[in-house]
Design a protein around this motif. Structure first.
Motif, PDB file in Angstrom:
ATOM      1  N   UNK A 147      -8.931  -3.392  15.194  1.00 51.12           N
ATOM      2  CA  UNK A 147      -9.500  -4.668  14.177  1.00 51.12           C
ATOM      3  C   UNK A 147      -8.356  -4.506  13.076  1.00 51.12           C
ATOM      4  N   UNK A 148      -8.012  -3.622  12.485  1.00 50.21           N
ATOM      5  CA  UNK A 148      -6.878  -3.514  11.302  1.00 50.21           C
ATOM      6  C   UNK A 148      -5.601  -4.226  11.955  1.00 50.21           C
ATOM      7  N   UNK A 177      -5.653  -7.822  12.123  1.00 48.68           N
ATOM      8  CA  UNK A 177      -5.668  -8.503  10.819  1.00 48.68           C
ATOM      9  C   UNK A 177      -4.375  -8.511   9.977  1.00 48.68           C
ATOM     10  N   UNK A 178      -3.569  -7.347  10.634  1.00 49.13           N
ATOM     11  CA  UNK A 178      -2.111  -7.265   9.680  1.00 49.13           C
ATOM     12  C   UNK A 178      -1.580  -6.295  11.019  1.00 49.13           C
ATOM     13  N   UNK A 210      -0.666  -2.320  10.920  1.00 53.99           N
ATOM     14  CA  UNK A 210      -1.058  -1.512   9.549  1.00 53.99           C
ATOM     15  C   UNK A 210      -2.005  -0.512   9.686  1.00 53.99           C
ATOM     16  N   UNK A 220      -0.782   2.986   8.976  1.00 55.85           N
ATOM     17  CA  UNK A 220      -0.137   3.068   7.482  1.00 55.85           C
ATOM     18  C   UNK A 220      -1.520   3.380   6.351  1.00 55.85           C
ATOM     19  N   UNK A 221      -2.438   2.957   6.616  1.00 58.00           N
ATOM     20  CA  UNK A 221      -3.607   2.946   6.116  1.00 58.00           C
ATOM     21  C   UNK A 221      -4.341   4.387   6.293  1.00 58.00           C
ATOM     22  N   UNK A 222      -5.456   4.685   5.359  1.00 61.45           N
ATOM     23  CA  UNK A 222      -6.297   5.956   5.570  1.00 61.45           C
ATOM     24  C   UNK A 222      -7.347   5.349   6.680  1.00 61.45           C
ATOM     25  N   UNK A 223      -7.332   5.987   7.713  1.00 60.45           N
ATOM     26  CA  UNK A 223      -8.334   5.480   8.825  1.00 60.45           C
ATOM     27  C   UNK A 223      -9.709   5.860   8.323  1.00 60.45           C
ATOM     28  N   UNK A 259       6.075  -1.086  -2.095  1.00 57.47           N
ATOM     29  CA  UNK A 259       5.620  -0.756  -0.916  1.00 57.47           C
ATOM     30  C   UNK A 259       6.172  -1.910   0.120  1.00 57.47           C
ATOM     31  N   UNK A 260       6.466  -1.669   1.379  1.00 55.25           N
ATOM     32  CA  UNK A 260       6.822  -2.650   2.302  1.00 55.25           C
ATOM     33  C   UNK A 260       5.556  -3.623   2.689  1.00 55.25           C
ATOM     34  N   UNK A 289       2.942  -6.206   3.980  1.00 54.74           N
ATOM     35  CA  UNK A 289       2.349  -6.046   5.372  1.00 54.74           C
ATOM     36  C   UNK A 289       2.756  -7.410   5.952  1.00 54.74           C
ATOM     37  N   UNK A 290       2.521  -7.092   7.270  1.00 53.07           N
ATOM     38  CA  UNK A 290       2.726  -8.339   8.273  1.00 53.07           C
ATOM     39  C   UNK A 290       1.540  -9.108   8.257  1.00 53.07           C
ATOM     40  N   UNK A 291       1.968 -10.609   8.515  1.00 54.25           N
ATOM     41  CA  UNK A 291       0.789 -11.547   8.682  1.00 54.25           C
ATOM     42  C   UNK A 291       0.404 -11.384  10.408  1.00 54.25           C
TER      43      UNK A 291
END
Lengths: 214, 214
Positions: free
Chosen positions: B127-128, B131-132, B135, B138-141, B203-204, B206-208
């Protein structure tokens, strides 16, 4: 959060801080919609179908062919109408706090048919101008046969609720140092390069709706 | 028009030339959706609510808090899920022949709950990344508590139908000389300038999603 819910079924329970019940907020969201989704029951099953929509006063309008299943069924039972504008992706530092920004409206009630020919003609003019401002004055307007063959339905906005999220990331304090980009990626519906029919290149270009980006 | 309807309630009666029943077409439309609309019955009323969605294999996935009305209700009864991409305004010479270009899907059936922790974790990663892209790495899962507190539902795509209009103006022959611009005004969902949280500027970006315009 403004005023109170007009009925039990419009009362927002999840995230009530996003709920708005005032007509101004509801109207503004509808006025930026070209399409709505209609939930209804037919033949022992629930259905959800998209259709074009526009607002006139205190009503949402839709139209369809006289023999269409959707418009016939909607006259006989209550339905729910949903409009959603997706305004942005809310990208948090934690997967859990990702969200979306949006403006949505849900309308409950029953559609009624508008049968007066002059009222129908005026509503269809309004629809054309909703899709492209000023266009009704330029196109061939519906003939009596076309008006008679098209069903015009409207539903009162008395029982409606809006829900809005329009803010930034809401990460937990312990996640604030995670080294990842966080913020909002706005999303907008934009008009692309016009695709004229052959022979129309010399005509004045149509206006886009004011709520559509360039 | 490809193959045949998987059930009576997915059979398109209005404008059947726009119907598609093959999985490839249905999947492609779902894969460009961030939000769906769900029609369901509860408390003697039909409802229509938007929620985020993504596809995994032959299922559409949604999620919600364990105590949400929507996810609780969806496990107990059939529903209809609608996804609509509005692709353009079809501006004809006559008001009557105005139309819209779109790609839509309606799914019928009942959601089931995914309870396996590993399967839930994998779905939320997916899902993450929907959306991007990229991503999730890179995020906290989600923590075990966050996974346990979130309900993951999926509905089979076995009973689904797509409807597509993706062509130009269809005016009547007698209207072709009306001096007005006619053609298609394409509409696309685009990402706007990023709105970073304070401290994230370095920070880099995010991708769309690939299906969102720039």
């Amino acid at each position: 959060m403004n005023s109170s819910a007009p009925s039990p079924r419009t009362q927002v329970h999840r995230k009530p801080q996003r709920a708005h019940y005032d007509a101004g907020t509801v109207h503004a969201i509808i006025d930026q919609a070209l399409v709505c989704q209609i939930a209804f029951n037919q033949g022992g099953s629930v259905h959800c179908l998209p259709t074009a929509c526009w607002r006139g006063g205190e009503h949402l309008y839709i139209h369809g062919a006289n023999n269409s299943r959707l418009t016939q069924t909607l006259l006989t039972d209550d339905c729910a109408v949903s409009i959603t504008h997706l305004d942005g992706l809310v990208l948090a530092r934690s997967a859990f706090h990702h969200s979306m920004n949006y403006r949505s409206v849900v309308i409950y009630g029953r559609f009624t048919e508008v049968t007066d020919t002059d009222a129908k003609a005026a509503a269809f003019r309004s629809f054309v101008d909703h899709v492209s401002p000023g266009r009704a004055a330029r196109v061939r307007l519906p003939s009596p046969a076309e008006i008679a063959g098209t069903r015009l339905l409207r539903i009162s906005l008395d029982e409606a609720v809006a829900k809005i999220r329009n803010w930034g990331v809401e990460d937990s304090a312990e996640d604030m140092d995670i080294p990842v980009w966080a913020g909002v990626m706005p999303l907008t519906l934009n008009a692309g390069p016009l695709q004229p029919e052959a022979g129309c290149e010399g005509q004045e270009a149509p206006q886009k709706p004011g709520f559509i980006g360039a």
